[in-house]
Design an enzyme around this catalytic site. Structure first.
Site, PDB file in Angstrom:
ATOM      1  N   GLU A  61       0.827  -1.195   0.000  1.00 54.32           N
ATOM      2  CA  GLU A  61       0.000   0.000   0.000  1.00 54.32           C
ATOM      3  C   GLU A  61       0.867   1.253   0.000  1.00 54.32           C
ATOM      4  O   GLU A  61       1.944   1.286   0.576  1.00 54.32           O
ATOM      5  CB  GLU A  61      -0.930  -0.030   1.218  1.00 54.32           C
ATOM      6  N   CYS A  73       3.485   8.492   1.353  1.00 53.59           N
ATOM      7  CA  CYS A  73       3.987   7.527   2.329  1.00 53.59           C
ATOM      8  C   CYS A  73       4.292   6.238   1.572  1.00 53.59           C
ATOM      9  O   CYS A  73       3.403   5.587   1.039  1.00 53.59           O
ATOM     10  CB  CYS A  73       2.920   7.329   3.408  1.00 53.59           C
ATOM     11  N   CYS A 118       6.615  -7.119   7.373  1.00 54.48           N
ATOM     12  CA  CYS A 118       7.719  -6.611   8.186  1.00 54.48           C
ATOM     13  C   CYS A 118       8.207  -7.745   9.065  1.00 54.48           C
ATOM     14  O   CYS A 118       7.400  -8.514   9.581  1.00 54.48           O
ATOM     15  CB  CYS A 118       7.224  -5.441   9.049  1.00 54.48           C
ATOM     16  N   CYS A 129       6.086  -5.084  16.135  1.00 55.95           N
ATOM     17  CA  CYS A 129       5.630  -4.083  17.100  1.00 55.95           C
ATOM     18  C   CYS A 129       4.170  -4.389  17.424  1.00 55.95           C
ATOM     19  O   CYS A 129       3.362  -4.585  16.515  1.00 55.95           O
ATOM     20  CB  CYS A 129       5.814  -2.688  16.528  1.00 55.95           C
ATOM     21  N   CYS A 141       1.121  -2.482  15.825  1.00 53.91           N
ATOM     22  CA  CYS A 141       1.154  -2.179  14.390  1.00 53.91           C
ATOM     23  C   CYS A 141       0.514  -3.294  13.576  1.00 53.91           C
ATOM     24  O   CYS A 141       0.848  -4.468  13.729  1.00 53.91           O
ATOM     25  CB  CYS A 141       2.607  -1.980  13.953  1.00 53.91           C
ATOM     26  N   CYS A 158      -1.565   5.713   9.880  1.00 54.00           N
ATOM     27  CA  CYS A 158      -0.339   5.052  10.322  1.00 54.00           C
ATOM     28  C   CYS A 158      -0.637   3.725  10.976  1.00 54.00           C
ATOM     29  O   CYS A 158      -1.486   3.638  11.857  1.00 54.00           O
ATOM     30  CB  CYS A 158       0.375   5.876  11.393  1.00 54.00           C
TER      31      CYS A 158
HETATM   32  N1  SAH Z   1       8.777   0.457  10.128  1.00 52.84           N
HETATM   33  C1  SAH Z   1       9.087   1.816  10.246  1.00 52.84           C
HETATM   34  C2  SAH Z   1       8.263   2.715   9.366  1.00 52.84           C
HETATM   35  C3  SAH Z   1       6.795   2.427   9.200  1.00 52.84           C
HETATM   36  S1  SAH Z   1       5.660   2.732  10.489  1.00 52.84           S
HETATM   37  C4  SAH Z   1       8.955   2.256  11.677  1.00 52.84           C
HETATM   38  O1  SAH Z   1       8.449   1.516  12.482  1.00 52.84           O
HETATM   39  O2  SAH Z   1       9.407   3.352  11.991  1.00 52.84           O
HETATM   40  C5  SAH Z   1       5.281   4.464  10.555  1.00 52.84           C
HETATM   41  C6  SAH Z   1       4.914   4.944  11.976  1.00 52.84           C
HETATM   42  O3  SAH Z   1       3.576   4.544  12.349  1.00 52.84           O
HETATM   43  C7  SAH Z   1       5.844   4.349  13.017  1.00 52.84           C
HETATM   44  O4  SAH Z   1       6.215   5.310  13.957  1.00 52.84           O
HETATM   45  C8  SAH Z   1       4.956   3.312  13.649  1.00 52.84           C
HETATM   46  O5  SAH Z   1       5.428   2.973  14.904  1.00 52.84           O
HETATM   47  C9  SAH Z   1       3.611   4.002  13.656  1.00 52.84           C
HETATM   48  N2  SAH Z   1       2.484   3.092  13.861  1.00 52.84           N
HETATM   49  C10 SAH Z   1       2.438   1.769  13.621  1.00 52.84           C
HETATM   50  N3  SAH Z   1       1.205   1.285  13.952  1.00 52.84           N
HETATM   51  C11 SAH Z   1       0.475   2.325  14.401  1.00 52.84           C
HETATM   52  C12 SAH Z   1      -0.873   2.447  14.853  1.00 52.84           C
HETATM   53  N4  SAH Z   1      -1.709   1.415  14.870  1.00 52.84           N
HETATM   54  N5  SAH Z   1      -1.301   3.685  15.214  1.00 52.84           N
HETATM   55  C13 SAH Z   1      -0.465   4.751  15.141  1.00 52.84           C
HETATM   56  N6  SAH Z   1       0.806   4.683  14.715  1.00 52.84           N
HETATM   57  C14 SAH Z   1       1.289   3.484  14.352  1.00 52.84           C
HETATM   58 FE1  SF4 Z   2       7.463  -3.014  11.279  1.00 52.08          FE
HETATM   59 FE2  SF4 Z   2       5.207  -1.850  12.081  1.00 52.08          FE
HETATM   60 FE3  SF4 Z   2       7.260  -2.072  13.774  1.00 52.08          FE
HETATM   61 FE4  SF4 Z   2       7.417  -0.349  11.725  1.00 52.08          FE
HETATM   62  S1  SF4 Z   2       5.971  -0.229  13.449  1.00 52.08           S
HETATM   63  S2  SF4 Z   2       9.004  -1.815  12.411  1.00 52.08           S
HETATM   64  S3  SF4 Z   2       6.252  -1.514  10.157  1.00 52.08           S
HETATM   65  S4  SF4 Z   2       6.076  -3.786  12.872  1.00 52.08           S
END
Ligand code: SAH
Ligand code: SF4
Length: 391
Positions: free
Chosen positions: A113, A126, A133, A137, A140, A368
């Site tokens: 996406e 974006c 991934c 996290c 996420c 995000c």
């Molecule tokens: N993998 C990289 C970049 C992609 S995520 C990283 O983790 O930095 C982009 C941002 O969105 C990151 O700061 C991530 O932690 C945040 N993010 C992920 N899931 C989210 C959620 N459900 N609500 C708000 N922010 C989220």
């Molecule tokens: Fe991967 Fe999501 Fe963690 Fe970013 S926030 S490193 S996309 S699992």
């Protein structure tokens, strides 16, 4: 295809890949080598690379026949050996707030996406760097999807080209790209699916192309790479890409960060902060963005805010507070608006900008952390998570 290959054998790939080569995503040096390997005389190769480069990246052309400053015979040779290919758009959704979410298909039938976010003074794309991934996290949505593969540099820069197609933002051949301020697509954030620093070379090559003045020509200050904290690659990001940096910080103790951002078990807060303190900046305006997702009752207390301020002391920083975006089955709740405001005030009073990121495109699951392609909905098992991360 008649000119003999006479020189520079060291840079010519020993074995040419079967089938036509995609010119998209090649560095200038790689494109030059590919042309030489297919018969372009070496003394012409640099100039031809510059011309083809301009057609592809400055004017958005995908058909060699359109490259009218090249001879007909050369265009025919190019068409025989090369293609200009970017990911295919499978679907496009437009949110009530104007955010556009594209689902694009890449080789192997995988999908990623890409999200375009229009704002008053800029438009941000974006971009995704991986299908899924390897990291997990816990807040996420992408993290629940198995890593399928790294995107190639063509697939990364191709996302930008695809969006420029959709925004109809290629200048007329022969003219220059409009100033960055006037562009619909003026900024890039590597904040889509995947951990960009686990796909370093491809991300670097794609961003070099995006920054090249004879092409998409976005300034390095308009590109922000977000990482969960792959510490050894942070200095390399400064050296080899030179873009701005955002860190998915999200917690103020190792104990909490271990559960939210498990890569913290490998490189903890101390190691991460050490790498961030060393991140070079050309000017004072180049602050590091600390991303901080606001999770009700988990990381959102006044005490957390005060600890955060202490941790980042001395680092030119801004703290981007992200209200948690919920997704089906998510184990967290978003902090209340009052809580987010109180948290933001503490950081602001300590002298740091602390904007609250406005969720965009929520109605189309484009916000995000909500990205996850339809073909890869399968949830990871515990065993898979352990095998992938080694944690
Ligand atoms: N993998 C990289 C970049 C992609 S995520 C990283 O983790 O930095 C982009 C941002 O969105 C990151 O700061 C991530 O932690 C945040 N993010 C992920 N899931 C989210 C959620 N459900 N609500 C708000 N922010 C989220
Ligand atoms: Fe991967 Fe999501 Fe963690 Fe970013 S926030 S490193 S996309 S699992």
């Amino acid at each position: 295809m008649s000119a003999p290959i006479t020189q520079d054998v060291m840079t010519i790939p020993r074995k040419l890949p079967a089938g036509p080569i995609n010119l998209v995503g090649l560095t200038r040096a790689q494109m030059r080598d590919a042309l030489i390997a297919h018969g372009t005389p070496e003394k012409q190769a640099k100039m031809r690379t510059g011309q083809i480069w301009q057609w592809i990246y400055q004017w958005g052309k995908r058909d060699f026949a359109d490259m009218t400053n090249l001879s007909k015979a050369f265009r025919a040779e190019l068409a025989e050996n090369f293609v200009i290919e970017i990911p295919e758009v499978v679907s496009k959704q437009v949110s009530q707030d104007g955010t556009r979410k594209y689902l694009v298909r890449i080789a192997g039938g995988h999908e990623v996406e890409v999200v375009y976010i229009p704002e008053d003074s800029r438009g941000t794309l974006c971009v995704s760097s991986q299908v899924g991934c390897t990291l997990t996290c816990s807040f996420c949505h992408t993290g629940t999807q198995k890593l399928v593969r790294n995107l190639t540099s063509a697939e990364i820069v191709g996302q930008i080209m695809m969006a420029r197609d959709d925004l109809d933002e290629w200048p007329v051949p022969g003219t220059r790209t409009v100033s960055e301020e006037a562009r619909l697509l003026s900024n890039i954030v590597l904040m889509g699916m995947g951990e960009p620093l686990y796909n370093f070379e491809n991300v670097r090559d794609a961003m070099k192309i995006a920054m090249d003045p004879e092409g998409i020509s976005l300034s390095r200050r308009r590109i922000t790479l977000s990482t969960s904290g792959v510490v050894p690659e942070i200095a390399r990001t400064a050296d080899e890409i030179g873009c701005l940096l955002a860190i998915s910080f999200h917690a103020t103790t190792d104990e909490v960060r271990d559960t939210l951002v498990p890569i913290n078990k490998k490189w903890n807060l101390e190691k991460l902060l050490e790498a961030l303190r060393a991140y070079p900046r050309v000017s004072n305006s180049e602050r590091i963005t600390f991303e901080y997702v606001m999770l009700h009752g988990v990381n959102d207390s006044d005490e957390d805010a005060r600890r955060l301020v202490k941790l980042i002391e001395g680092i030119p920083a801004k703290v981007n507070l992200i209200p948690f975006n919920e997704w089906p089955g998510a184990p967290y709740k978003r902090s209340s608006n009052n809580r987010i405001r109180a948290f933001s005030d503490i950081i602001h009073d300590a002298g740091y900008a602390s904007p609250v990121r406005k969720p965009r495109g929520e109605d189309i699951l484009a916000a995000c952390g909500q990205l996850k392609s339809a073909t890869e909905r399968e949830r990871k098992s515990r065993a898979q998570i352990a095998a992938e991360t080694g944690l």
